[in-house]
Every structure is written in C-alpha cells, then in structure tokens.
Design an enzyme around this catalytic site. Sequence first.
Site, PDB file in Angstrom:
ATOM      1  N   SER A  87       0.806  -1.221   0.000  1.00 10.82           N
ATOM      2  CA  SER A  87       0.000   0.000   0.000  1.00 10.82           C
ATOM      3  C   SER A  87       0.837   1.268   0.000  1.00 10.82           C
ATOM      4  O   SER A  87       0.435   2.283  -0.578  1.00 10.82           O
ATOM      5  CB  SER A  87      -0.924   0.010   1.224  1.00 10.82           C
ATOM      6  OG  SER A  87      -0.180  -0.100   2.412  1.00 10.82           O
ATOM      7  N   LYS A 117      13.270  -0.771  -0.114  1.00  8.25           N
ATOM      8  CA  LYS A 117      11.844  -0.466   0.017  1.00  8.25           C
ATOM      9  C   LYS A 117      11.646   0.976  -0.435  1.00  8.25           C
ATOM     10  O   LYS A 117      12.141   1.913   0.198  1.00  8.25           O
ATOM     11  CB  LYS A 117      11.418  -0.664   1.471  1.00  8.25           C
ATOM     12  CG  LYS A 117       9.943  -0.507   1.749  1.00  8.25           C
ATOM     13  CD  LYS A 117       9.690  -0.847   3.216  1.00  8.25           C
ATOM     14  CE  LYS A 117       8.241  -0.650   3.614  1.00  8.25           C
ATOM     15  NZ  LYS A 117       8.050  -0.958   5.058  1.00  8.25           N
ATOM     16  N   MET A 121      17.892  -2.441   3.259  1.00  7.51           N
ATOM     17  CA  MET A 121      18.075  -3.534   4.215  1.00  7.51           C
ATOM     18  C   MET A 121      18.812  -4.678   3.547  1.00  7.51           C
ATOM     19  O   MET A 121      18.863  -4.769   2.318  1.00  7.51           O
ATOM     20  CB  MET A 121      16.706  -4.063   4.695  1.00  7.51           C
ATOM     21  CG  MET A 121      15.819  -3.054   5.358  1.00  7.51           C
ATOM     22  SD  MET A 121      14.108  -3.679   5.488  1.00  7.51           S
ATOM     23  CE  MET A 121      13.504  -3.345   3.818  1.00  7.51           C
ATOM     24  N   ASP A 124       1.513  -5.166  12.232  1.00 11.12           N
ATOM     25  CA  ASP A 124       1.009  -5.645  10.942  1.00 11.12           C
ATOM     26  C   ASP A 124       1.517  -7.070  10.702  1.00 11.12           C
ATOM     27  O   ASP A 124       2.545  -7.274  10.063  1.00 11.12           O
ATOM     28  CB  ASP A 124       1.471  -4.726   9.814  1.00 11.12           C
ATOM     29  CG  ASP A 124       0.871  -5.124   8.468  1.00 11.12           C
ATOM     30  OD1 ASP A 124      -0.003  -6.014   8.442  1.00 11.12           O
ATOM     31  OD2 ASP A 124       1.279  -4.552   7.440  1.00 11.12           O
ATOM     32  N   ASN A 143       5.225 -10.426   5.848  1.00 15.36           N
ATOM     33  CA  ASN A 143       6.208  -9.762   6.697  1.00 15.36           C
ATOM     34  C   ASN A 143       7.110 -10.746   7.436  1.00 15.36           C
ATOM     35  O   ASN A 143       7.879 -10.336   8.317  1.00 15.36           O
ATOM     36  CB  ASN A 143       5.513  -8.834   7.699  1.00 15.36           C
ATOM     37  CG  ASN A 143       4.889  -7.633   7.011  1.00 15.36           C
ATOM     38  OD1 ASN A 143       5.258  -7.297   5.893  1.00 15.36           O
ATOM     39  ND2 ASN A 143       3.946  -6.996   7.676  1.00 15.36           N
TER      40      ASN A 143
END
Length: 480
Positions: A173, A191, A278, A323, A328
């Site tokens: 999102s 990201k 990361m 979340d 994840n």
Amino acid sequence: MTPARRAPASHHMANRRDPPGDSGGSRPTAPLASEAASRVPQTRIGRLASVALAAGELALGGLAEGVRRFVADRAGSGAGGDAASAFLSADNARRLAARLARLRGGAMKLGQMISLQGADLLPPEFTQALAILRSQAAPMPLAQLRRVLGREYGKGWQQRFERFDETPIAAASIGQVHRARTVDGRDLALKIQYPGVARSIKGDVDNVAAVLRLLKVFPGDADIPAIAAEATRQLAQEADYLAEAASLERYAKLVADEPGLLVPRTHRDLTTPRILAMDFMHGEPLETLAAPGVAQARRDAVGTVLERLMFRELFEFRTMQTDPNFANYLWQPDSGKVVLLDFGATMHFDEAFVAAYARITRAVIAGDRAAVARHAVEIGYAAAGDPPRLIEATTDLIMLVCEPLRHRGRYDFAASDLPSRSRAMGFDLGIRQGLLRVPPPQTMFLHRKLVGSFLTLAHIGARVDARALVRPLLERWPQG
C-alpha cells in the site's frame, strides 16, 4: 520449479524467480502478467477526485441494492432485508476496494485496517470483500520509479549499484521492494515509497472516513474522528522510512536473545526518508509450513516463537510491530528461524495501557468474569454507566476471543472455528442488538496484531500453549 530449486523469498513476496545471474546494470526483468503497473495519483486534487468517484460508485451501488430489496419485500419473498443497510453490500465493498487499491497510500491502508476490524465495525460480507486490499498492490510504472530514485539518490544514482532489478519483488500500500547489489557487493532489498504518499495520508484518511460516514457505513456510536486521527498518526509513522530504520535496529536488539528470530540489518548510507535499504534475506514464505509433509513439531515451534514474540512485544517491550501480514515473515527451513521483515507499523504502548491489558488478561485466565467486566470498563470496551446487558455482552465476547488463553495445554489454531464464532457473536451483539461499543481507537492496531497472529498460526497449522507463554510475562505487572 522443483522443491529443491525453490526461489528464495524476500520482503513481502516469495513466489518470484531470483534475479538473473550476476549481470550488471539496471535491466528490468519481465513483470508477472497479473501485476500490471498502475500510476500512483500524486496531487491532492487527483486523489480527492478518486475518492469522490468511490463515493459516487457507493451511492449508486447502494441505491441499486436498496431498490432490489424494496422490490423483494413488495414481492413478499422475504429476501429484501433492511433497506437502510444497502450500502453495506459485498458488491459495494468490492467497488470501494478496487478504488482504494488504485490509490494506494493512506486510502488503501485505511481499507486494510477496516477489513481486519470488521467484526467490531461492519457486517462480515463487507469485510470479506475488503480483504482484497490485503493482497499485493500494483507496482508503479518504470518511469515513475526512476523519478523517485533520482529524487532520493540524486543524478547518476545507477552508479551506486552493480545491479538494480527494476521489477519489484513486492508491492504494497505504501511502497514496493526491489532487489539490488551495490558496487561494493552488498545484496540489498530497497523499500521504495510511492510518490506523494507521505503528504497525502491525512487527506486520504479524512476523505475516505468522510465518505464512509456520509454513507452510514460505520455504526452510529463509532468515533470516526478519533479512528481517523489514530490511523493518520500510525500511517504517518509508516511513511517515515528513517523511523522504520530506527525501529528495525531497535528490534534487532530486543530479540537478540531469541535464537529463533532474525532481523535484517539496515544500510544507512542508502536509506532516506522515502527509501529503506536492508539486507536481502533468504527464506521461504511462512505459508510453506502449511504444506503437506511438514512435521507438526516444526509448525508448533514456529508458532510458539511467533506467539511468544507477540506477548513479549506487549507485556515486556511495550513496542509492537502491529502488521502481522504473512508477507512480513520468512522461514528458513535449514535453521528453523523466522525472519522479521517489516517494521513500519511499529507502535509504542504507555505503561498504563499495558498494565490494564495485563489485568484483564490475568482475569480472563482466572475465569473471573466480574474482574473482566471491571477491566473492560477501564480499557474503554464499555463505560461505567452502560446497562448491565451491554457490559455482560462485552464480557461474553472478551471471554470468547480469549479462548486460546483459557485453554490448558496446546491450542490447535488450525482446527479452531473461533474466528467464525467471534464474528457471529460480534455481529449479533454489536450490529443486530446494539449491545457492544466500538473499541477505543487506541486499540485498533493492537487488535490488528491479535487477529492477524491468530490467523497466521491457524494458517501454518500450529498448536501452541498460549496460556503457558503469557503467564510468566504477566508476573512483571502488579496485581489489580
């Protein structure tokens, strides 16, 4: 692809092939056919217009549903139902979900939150249709991606990388994830935030909440401004990738004593407010634990690690990643370790809030309904002046949803029908009878973690002694 050649997974998505070879440059790989790129609306007017279109679609859909029900009632078929709830149809929810998915950002994220809070706010048909928002978002077009990279890293950004894969390995999102290798050999996951998302969060949340309130999607006692404010606060944090980098580093220290957990390192030289760099982490999707042939002991071990982490987050760390999306997490079959990937939705709880939850958890385990009712008022699930029937109904629902804590021994999450029983009771008591208050906004993200964690353990088929895991952590908190 044979199991021995299964593709390594990373950051929100696992069913892609590895980037090809060691070839340099930034050549794009072919996107999956099901993931057509979609430009992210950036301007305030453009995003407002999209929400306005969603409102129009909801209004027309509600009108059509109301007419259908009216005709059914006049025909005496008994299939008409309540015309006032016409806006809450599954078709209307699908229209809304499609529009919010195109917007991404705060609008899509608010829809995800509503879908997970469904038992408290909306009929099940509506929340089930909104569940589409918890799947992959469409990636942004290549030209838009390159502009973001140029703005964040400056002209000639390509020179920092030996390889940059322009096809994302995940799209959600708020941003999408790309694999890259730096010129000094670091294998990274970047990201990258969609353009305009950070500055549009408050407007998105306010606009979507206003539409839902106008069309009477929420129950009458819902504190919409408070819900919107809490969503805005949390989403603004998720959009700050420097804050997420700090959360990631802090979590690595918090779970350093958990041998079953891994956290990727951040790379500050390539991290900006809109790009988080990361380590690229290898592993399998967590869902592979549900495959036939996986030993029950493995499922139980991973489930125990995740459940213990959740309780430690609340009662020890007072810091929670809220979340628990399947994407994840990764699982490394060789080591049995779980990789924690996404720390954007990290929430800090104050001491009084956690102390109240420790008291109600202790009361639930003891089966002390009077204490559960008293602490439910303390937290805000009920109010002191509420009629006894409402407090009794609230207590009933709390005792039901806490079934794993009341169970002695390993609780079989996969065999449990608790989610359907909880939804049915919540809908009956809250929507049909009006005997439940909408939960206080500050519990929204905690509930998301609790619900998502249950579903994760059910999905992987884990059996976990939740009661035994939480009791030592409750000893940290005074009796009450």
